[in-house]
Design a protein around this motif. Structure first.
Motif, short mmCIF file in Angstrom:
data_model
loop_
_atom_site.label_atom_id
_atom_site.label_comp_id
_atom_site.label_asym_id
_atom_site.label_seq_id
_atom_site.Cartn_x
_atom_site.Cartn_y
_atom_site.Cartn_z
N ALA A 86 0.82 -1.21 0.00
CA ALA A 86 0.00 0.00 0.00
C ALA A 86 0.86 1.26 0.00
CB ALA A 86 -0.95 0.00 1.20
N SER A 87 1.96 1.24 0.73
CA SER A 87 2.81 2.43 0.85
C SER A 87 4.08 2.37 -0.01
CB SER A 87 3.21 2.64 2.31
OG SER A 87 4.06 1.59 2.75
N ASN A 88 4.39 1.20 -0.56
CA ASN A 88 5.63 0.96 -1.30
C ASN A 88 6.84 1.30 -0.42
OD1 ASN A 88 7.38 0.21 -3.34
ND2 ASN A 88 7.18 2.13 -4.46
N LYS A 89 6.77 0.90 0.84
CA LYS A 89 7.87 1.12 1.77
C LYS A 89 8.34 -0.23 2.32
CE LYS A 89 6.84 5.77 3.05
NZ LYS A 89 7.50 6.52 2.11
N ILE A 90 9.65 -0.29 2.58
CA ILE A 90 10.24 -1.50 3.14
C ILE A 90 9.86 -1.64 4.60
CG2 ILE A 90 12.43 -2.61 3.73
CD1 ILE A 90 13.61 -1.32 1.21
N ILE A 91 9.49 -2.84 4.99
CA ILE A 91 9.18 -3.16 6.39
C ILE A 91 10.45 -3.70 7.01
CG2 ILE A 91 7.82 -4.60 7.95
CD1 ILE A 91 5.63 -4.65 5.78
N GLY A 92 10.96 -3.02 8.02
CA GLY A 92 12.20 -3.45 8.66
C GLY A 92 13.38 -3.21 7.73
N GLY A 93 14.46 -3.91 7.98
CA GLY A 93 15.64 -3.80 7.13
C GLY A 93 15.64 -4.86 6.05
N PRO A 94 16.60 -4.78 5.13
CA PRO A 94 16.69 -5.80 4.08
C PRO A 94 16.93 -7.19 4.67
CG PRO A 94 18.10 -3.92 3.57
CD PRO A 94 17.61 -3.73 4.97
N LEU A 95 16.35 -8.19 4.04
CA LEU A 95 16.58 -9.57 4.43
C LEU A 95 17.94 -10.04 3.93
CD1 LEU A 95 13.05 -11.03 3.58
CD2 LEU A 95 13.85 -10.10 5.76
N ARG A 96 18.37 -9.50 2.81
CA ARG A 96 19.70 -9.73 2.22
C ARG A 96 20.07 -8.45 1.49
NH1 ARG A 96 21.93 -15.20 1.51
NH2 ARG A 96 23.63 -14.04 0.58
N SER A 97 21.36 -8.16 1.43
CA SER A 97 21.80 -7.02 0.62
C SER A 97 23.21 -7.26 0.12
CB SER A 97 21.71 -5.71 1.42
OG SER A 97 22.58 -5.75 2.53
N TRP A 98 23.51 -6.63 -1.00
CA TRP A 98 24.82 -6.72 -1.63
C TRP A 98 25.24 -5.30 -2.00
CZ3 TRP A 98 20.67 -9.81 -2.61
CH2 TRP A 98 20.83 -11.18 -2.40
N ASP A 99 26.37 -4.85 -1.46
CA ASP A 99 26.89 -3.53 -1.80
C ASP A 99 27.44 -3.50 -3.22
OD1 ASP A 99 26.25 -2.55 0.71
OD2 ASP A 99 28.23 -3.03 1.53
N THR A 100 27.91 -4.65 -3.70
CA THR A 100 28.41 -4.79 -5.07
C THR A 100 27.64 -5.94 -5.71
OG1 THR A 100 30.60 -4.07 -4.39
CG2 THR A 100 30.43 -5.22 -6.49
N TYR A 101 26.89 -5.63 -6.74
CA TYR A 101 26.07 -6.64 -7.39
C TYR A 101 26.14 -6.44 -8.90
CZ TYR A 101 22.32 -9.99 -7.98
OH TYR A 101 21.60 -11.11 -8.32
N PRO A 102 26.26 -7.50 -9.66
CA PRO A 102 26.52 -8.86 -9.24
C PRO A 102 27.95 -9.02 -8.76
CG PRO A 102 26.50 -8.77 -11.63
CD PRO A 102 26.17 -7.40 -11.13
N ASN A 103 28.18 -10.10 -8.03
CA ASN A 103 29.49 -10.35 -7.45
C ASN A 103 30.03 -11.65 -8.04
OD1 ASN A 103 31.74 -10.77 -5.92
ND2 ASN A 103 30.69 -10.80 -3.96
N SER A 104 30.84 -11.54 -9.06
CA SER A 104 31.35 -12.73 -9.73
C SER A 104 32.34 -13.50 -8.87
CB SER A 104 32.00 -12.36 -11.06
OG SER A 104 33.08 -11.47 -10.84
N THR A 105 32.79 -12.90 -7.76
CA THR A 105 33.70 -13.61 -6.86
C THR A 105 32.95 -14.23 -5.69
OG1 THR A 105 34.20 -11.64 -5.55
CG2 THR A 105 35.62 -12.08 -7.46
N ALA A 106 31.62 -14.21 -5.74
CA ALA A 106 30.83 -14.80 -4.67
C ALA A 106 31.13 -16.30 -4.57
CB ALA A 106 29.34 -14.58 -4.93
N THR A 107 30.84 -16.86 -3.42
CA THR A 107 31.11 -18.27 -3.19
C THR A 107 30.32 -19.14 -4.17
OG1 THR A 107 29.35 -18.38 -1.57
CG2 THR A 107 31.57 -17.90 -0.75
#
Length: 188
Positions: A116-137
Motif C-alpha cells: 500500500a505504501s511501497n515502503k520496506i518493512i524493517g531492514g533488508p533480508l539480504r543485501s549486496w553492496d556490489t552486485y553482481p558479485n562474480s567472486t561470490a562463493t
C-alpha cells in the motif's frame, strides 16, 4: 565480398531477442495478467513481457504518457493477477536469480515491501553492496541464496495483497532497475 561480421552479429542478437538482464526464477515471482495491462497500459505491458528480465526504465520510456501504474513497485505487476503464498515466521525461502547480463557496478537487496505504501518493512533480508558479485562463493551467493521470514511482522503481512518479498537490483552505470516480487502472507 566478405560480409560485415559485426553487422551480422548485431542482426543475430536482435533476432534472438537477447535483451534481458536478470529476473528471479525461484520462488515463482509475480507475473502479468489482465489487471497488469489495464493499469500499466498495453505498450508497457507488451514491452516488459517481451523481456521479463529487462530493465524497468526501458518499458517506462516506451510507454510514455500511457503508463498508468507504479512501474517501480514489482515492475508494475498487479496483486490481483497473482496469488499469495503462506509462509511461517522463521521459514527459510530459497531464491534463484537468472542473471543474464551483469552490469557493474550496482547494488541489490531483498526486502519485504508494504504494497500500500511501497515502503520496506524493517531492514533488508539480504543485501549486496556490489552486485553482481562474480567472486561470490560457489554456488554463487548473489544468484543462489535464501532469506528468512522475520518473526516480528505482527499483522503487517497477515493477508495476501498486503506484502511482497521484493528482489531489487540497481545497475548504477546503466541507470537500470530490475525487480521481481513474491506475494506472501504470514499468519500472526
Amino acid at each position: 565480398m566478405v560480409p560485415n561480421l559485426l553487422g551480422l552479429l548485431t542482426i543475430a542478437v536482435a533476432a534472438t531477442g537477447v535483451l534481458g538482464h536478470a529476473v528471479v526464477r525461484v520462488p515463482t515471482p509475480r507475473g502479468a495478467g489482465s489487471y497488469y495491462e489495464e493499469r500499466c497500459g498495453k505498450t508497457y505491458a507488451e514491452h516488459m513481457e517481451s523481456d521479463r528480465a529487462g530493465p524497468i526504465e526501458d518499458g517506462v520510456a516506451m510507454a510514455g504518457s500511457e503508463l498508468n501504474c507504479n512501474a517501480f513497485l514489482c515492475r508494475g505487476y498487479q496483486t490481483e493477477d497473482n496469488s499469495a503464498t503462506e509462509y511461517k515466521p522463521g521459514q527459510v525461502i530459497d531464491f534463484k536469480v537468472d542473471l543474464i547480463a551483469g552490469h557493474r557496478p550496482g547494488y541489490a537487496n531483498v526486502s519485504i515491501v508494504d504494497l500500500a505504501s511501497n515502503k520496506i518493512i524493517g531492514g533488508p533480508l539480504r543485501s549486496w553492496d556490489t552486485y553482481p558479485n562474480s567472486t561470490a562463493t560457489t554456488p554463487r551467493s548473489d544468484i543462489n541464496f535464501n532469506v528468512t521470514i522475520p518473526g516480528n511482522l505482527g499483522t503487517a503481512c497477515s493477508t495476501g495483497g498486503k506484502c511482497a518479498i521484493q528482489w531489487y537490483w540497481y545497475a548504477i552505470r546503466n541507470q537500470q532497475t530490475y525487480e521481481s516480487c513474491v506475494d506472501f502472507f504470514v499468519k500472526p
